[in-house]
Design a protein around this motif. Structure first.
Motif, PDB file in Angstrom:
ATOM      1  N   SER A  31       0.905  21.142 -15.598  1.00  0.00           N
ATOM      2  CA  SER A  31       2.244  21.236 -14.805  1.00  0.00           C
ATOM      3  C   SER A  31       3.003  20.333 -14.414  1.00  0.00           C
ATOM      4  CB  SER A  31       2.442  22.925 -13.664  1.00  0.00           C
ATOM      5  OG  SER A  31       3.442  22.296 -12.739  1.00  0.00           O
ATOM      6  N   PRO A  32       4.296  19.896 -15.034  1.00  0.00           N
ATOM      7  CA  PRO A  32       5.323  18.405 -14.533  1.00  0.00           C
ATOM      8  C   PRO A  32       4.820  18.419 -13.015  1.00  0.00           C
ATOM      9  CG  PRO A  32       6.272  19.542 -15.889  1.00  0.00           C
ATOM     10  CD  PRO A  32       5.184  20.607 -16.104  1.00  0.00           C
ATOM     11  N   ARG A  33       4.615  19.567 -12.648  1.00  0.00           N
ATOM     12  CA  ARG A  33       5.058  19.376 -11.076  1.00  0.00           C
ATOM     13  C   ARG A  33       2.994  19.270 -10.093  1.00  0.00           C
ATOM     14  NH1 ARG A  33       7.339  24.540 -12.464  1.00  0.00           N
ATOM     15  NH2 ARG A  33       4.901  25.181 -11.934  1.00  0.00           N
ATOM     16  N   LYS A  34       2.475  19.407 -11.002  1.00  0.00           N
ATOM     17  CA  LYS A  34       1.071  19.356 -10.350  1.00  0.00           C
ATOM     18  C   LYS A  34       0.178  17.768 -10.808  1.00  0.00           C
ATOM     19  CE  LYS A  34       0.579  22.943  -7.990  1.00  0.00           C
ATOM     20  NZ  LYS A  34       0.564  22.444  -6.474  1.00  0.00           N
ATOM     21  N   GLN A  35       1.034  17.449 -11.538  1.00  0.00           N
ATOM     22  CA  GLN A  35       0.735  15.919 -12.375  1.00  0.00           C
ATOM     23  C   GLN A  35       0.851  14.849 -11.257  1.00  0.00           C
ATOM     24  OE1 GLN A  35       2.731  15.474 -15.852  1.00  0.00           O
ATOM     25  NE2 GLN A  35       2.334  17.063 -16.670  1.00  0.00           N
ATOM     26  N   GLY A  36      -0.110  14.003 -11.112  1.00  0.00           N
ATOM     27  CA  GLY A  36      -0.014  12.824 -10.311  1.00  0.00           C
ATOM     28  C   GLY A  36      -0.925  13.037  -8.881  1.00  0.00           C
ATOM     29  N   LYS A  37      -2.063  14.330  -9.113  1.00  0.00           N
ATOM     30  CA  LYS A  37      -2.329  13.907  -7.143  1.00  0.00           C
ATOM     31  C   LYS A  37      -3.731  14.445  -8.118  1.00  0.00           C
ATOM     32  CE  LYS A  37       1.716  17.687  -6.247  1.00  0.00           C
ATOM     33  NZ  LYS A  37       1.720  16.894  -5.238  1.00  0.00           N
ATOM     34  N   GLY A  38      -4.591  14.041  -9.060  1.00  0.00           N
ATOM     35  CA  GLY A  38      -5.506  13.918  -9.423  1.00  0.00           C
ATOM     36  C   GLY A  38      -6.232  15.098  -9.934  1.00  0.00           C
TER      37      GLY A  38
END
Length: 176
Positions: free
Chosen positions: A100-107
Motif C-alpha cells: 500500500s502506498p500508505r505503508k511504503q517507506g517504513k521498512g
C-alpha cells in the motif's frame, strides 16, 4: 504443505484470505501502484486474480503462494508478498510484492522480503530466488539490492504497460 504463517518483528505474513481481499483488489486497480508492473486491473480482473492467489497452495506445483502482510501493532493490512517455485529440479523460486502506498517507506517490504527469502531457503529448500522489476522502479530496485539481491540481466521489452514496451531487470539472491 500445511498452512504457513510467518512472523517478523512487526508483521504477520499469512496465506491470503478474505480479510486481505479489499486491499489486494485496491492495489491491483491502483494506477500508481501498478505503474511499473502491469496495466491496472479492472474490478473483475482483480477479483479473479484474488481468487487465483488465495487458492490452497501445492508445494509441488508452480502457482504463487501469496501472503497477506499485516502490521501487528495496528492490525492494518500492509500489502502482499508471494513466492513460487519456477524449477523444482534446479530449486529456483520467484518473489513478488505489492505494498500500500500508505505503508511504503517504513521498512515493511524489507522486513517481509527478508522473512520470505528465509522461508524459501529454509522451508522450501530453494537455492536461488529471482525477482523481476521495471528499470524505472527505483524504490523496488533499491529494496531488492538492500535485501541482498543482485541485478543479473536486463530484459528488453519485457512487458507492455499502457501500450508501451518496458524493460525489466532480473535480480537474483542465492542461498548461502
Amino acid at each position: 504443505m500445511k498452512e504457513t504463517t510467518l512472523i517478523t518483528e512487526r508483521l504477520i505474513l499469512a496465506p491470503l484470505n478474505e480479510s486481505d481481499k479489499a486491499l489486494f483488489i485496491e492495489l491491483c486497480m491502483d494506477p500508481e501502484v501498478m505503474e511499473h508492473c502491469y496495466d491496472p486491473s479492472t474490478l473483475e480482473e482483480a477479483e479473479a486474480s484474488f481468487k487465483a492467489f488465495s487458492q490452497p497452495w501445492d508445494s509441488n506445483g508452480h502457482d504463487w503462494l501469496c501472503f497477506g502482510i499485516t502490521e501487528t501493532s495496528s492490525n492494518e493490512k500492509v500489502g502482499n508478498i508471494s513466492v513460487k517455485v519456477l524449477s523444482h529440479t534446479d530449486r529456483i523460486g520467484e518473489v513478488g510484492f505489492l505494498l500500500s502506498p500508505r505503508k511504503q517507506g517504513k521498512g515493511f517490504a524489507f522486513e517481509a522480503l527478508k522473512r520470505i527469502h528465509e522461508f524459501a531457503f529454509e522451508v522450501l529448500h530453494l537455492n536461488k530466488l529471482v525477482a523481476f522489476c521495471s528499470t524505472q522502479n527505483l524504490s523496488s530496485i533499491k529494496l531488492l539490492e538492500k535485501s541482498g539481491f543482485e541485478q543479473t540481466k536486463l530484459l528488453k521489452d519485457s512487458v507492455v504497460i499502457k501500450g508501451k514496451s518496458v524493460d525489466d531487470f532480473q535480480f537474483e539472491l542465492r542461498r548461502d
